[in-house]
Design an enzyme around this catalytic site. Structure first.
Site, PDB file in Angstrom:
ATOM      1  N   HIS A  91       0.864  -1.196   0.000  1.00  0.00           N
ATOM      2  CA  HIS A  91       0.000   0.000   0.000  1.00  0.00           C
ATOM      3  C   HIS A  91       0.895   1.238   0.000  1.00  0.00           C
ATOM      4  O   HIS A  91       1.975   1.244   0.605  1.00  0.00           O
ATOM      5  CB  HIS A  91      -0.914  -0.010   1.235  1.00  0.00           C
ATOM      6  N   GLU A 160      -3.681   1.773  -7.403  1.00  0.00           N
ATOM      7  CA  GLU A 160      -4.054   2.909  -6.560  1.00  0.00           C
ATOM      8  C   GLU A 160      -3.097   4.065  -6.822  1.00  0.00           C
ATOM      9  O   GLU A 160      -2.015   4.126  -6.218  1.00  0.00           O
ATOM     10  CB  GLU A 160      -3.965   2.515  -5.080  1.00  0.00           C
TER      11      GLU A 160
HETATM   12  C1  PEP Z   1      -6.811   3.332   0.318  1.00  0.00           C
HETATM   13  O1  PEP Z   1      -6.481   3.637   1.445  1.00  0.00           O
HETATM   14  O2  PEP Z   1      -6.353   2.302  -0.191  1.00  0.00           O
HETATM   15  C2  PEP Z   1      -7.762   4.183  -0.395  1.00  0.00           C
HETATM   16  C3  PEP Z   1      -8.032   3.913  -1.644  1.00  0.00           C
HETATM   17  O3  PEP Z   1      -8.310   5.227   0.316  1.00  0.00           O
HETATM   18  P1  PEP Z   1      -9.539   6.186  -0.155  1.00  0.00           P
HETATM   19  O4  PEP Z   1     -10.633   5.288  -0.666  1.00  0.00           O
HETATM   20  O5  PEP Z   1      -9.935   6.918   1.084  1.00  0.00           O
HETATM   21  O6  PEP Z   1      -9.008   7.072  -1.227  1.00  0.00           O
END
Ligand code: PEP
Length: 236
Positions: A91, A160
């Site tokens: 992450h 992400e």
């Molecule tokens: C995450 O922490 O992996 C994330 C995607 O957070 P958010 O949905 O708050 O952007």
């Protein structure tokens, strides 16, 4: 089956975690076409396991060593013993805040996969990378580092973009689709790719049209049972 995975980060305590599942239960059973996974804090893992809703539970982090002088760490080897069969690796907060490097992340992936743990490997570019047009290169580097482990069926990729996490600025669906195609290409197979970054019940359906996004990794909107259930209903 669309995956709705909630990353609680350092939020919720055992009491509020139980209250979350009680509230979620009040909405009734979860539709069959949605797989739900919650990644709570370590302290909430055991109680969350008993949610009786079929929500699967995962760890946000783990150490690849079996045991030893590693104060404050929790071994990945111990998760299956309490029926925790999912793990987040890489992450953005582990990479950038805790400075976890590629070799360490690969070791975590190797250990988790050797134990049959479903491993969600997070990748994504920073805003600087994006502005320089380096998204593809960054994803290739992060993914290719895993080498032979990319073929393991228990591995899932979460795309992400760092700039989209917690910012209220989600990636456009076209960008998410393009990133998904790159991830599949770098993995040399049709691996499941989740999208994460400011997803909520209002924007989630934008990502479902192309079939390139298999589900979502959600931070903020997974903390509250109402908004988590709204996400489930939006994709079901
Ligand atoms: C995450 O922490 O992996 C994330 C995607 O957070 P958010 O949905 O708050 O952007």
């Amino acid at each position: 089956m669309t995956i709705i995975a909630g990353n609680w980060k350092m939020n919720h305590d055992p009491d509020s975690s139980l209250a979350f599942f009680e509230k979620l239960k009040s909405y009734g059973s979860i539709p069959d076409n949605v797989k739900t996974v919650i990644f709570p804090t370590f302290l909430c893992l055991s109680s969350a396991q008993n949610n009786l809703l079929g929500v699967e539970i995962g760890a946000q982090n783990g150490n690849p060593e079996k045991s030893g002088a590693l104060t404050g760490e929790v071994s990945i080897f111990d998760f299956p013993k309490i029926n925790v069969n999912w793990l987040l690796v890489g992450h953005s907060e582990r990479r950038h805040v805790f400075k976890e490097g590629s070799e360490f992340l690969k070791k975590k992936v190797e250990t988790a996969l050797s134990l049959g743990i479903k491993t969600v490997y997070c990748v994504g570019e920073t805003i600087e990378d994006k502005e320089k047009g380096l998204t593809g290169e960054v994803l290739k580097k992060q993914i290719s580092y895993l080498g032979d482990f990319l073929s393991d069926e228990n591995l899932t990729i979460a795309y992400e973009p760092v700039w989209a996490i917690g910012s209220g600025m989600p990636a456009g669906s076209k960008d998410a689709d393009e990133a998904s195609l790159l991830c599949k290409d770098f993995c040399k197979r049709d691996i499941d790719v989740l999208y994460g970054g400011s997803v909520n019940s209002h924007n989630v359906s934008n990502y479902l049209n192309s079939g390139l996004i298999s589900g979502f990794l959600i931070g903020g909107a997974s903390l509250n049972a109402d908004s988590y259930r709204a996400l489930i209903d939006a994709v079901a």
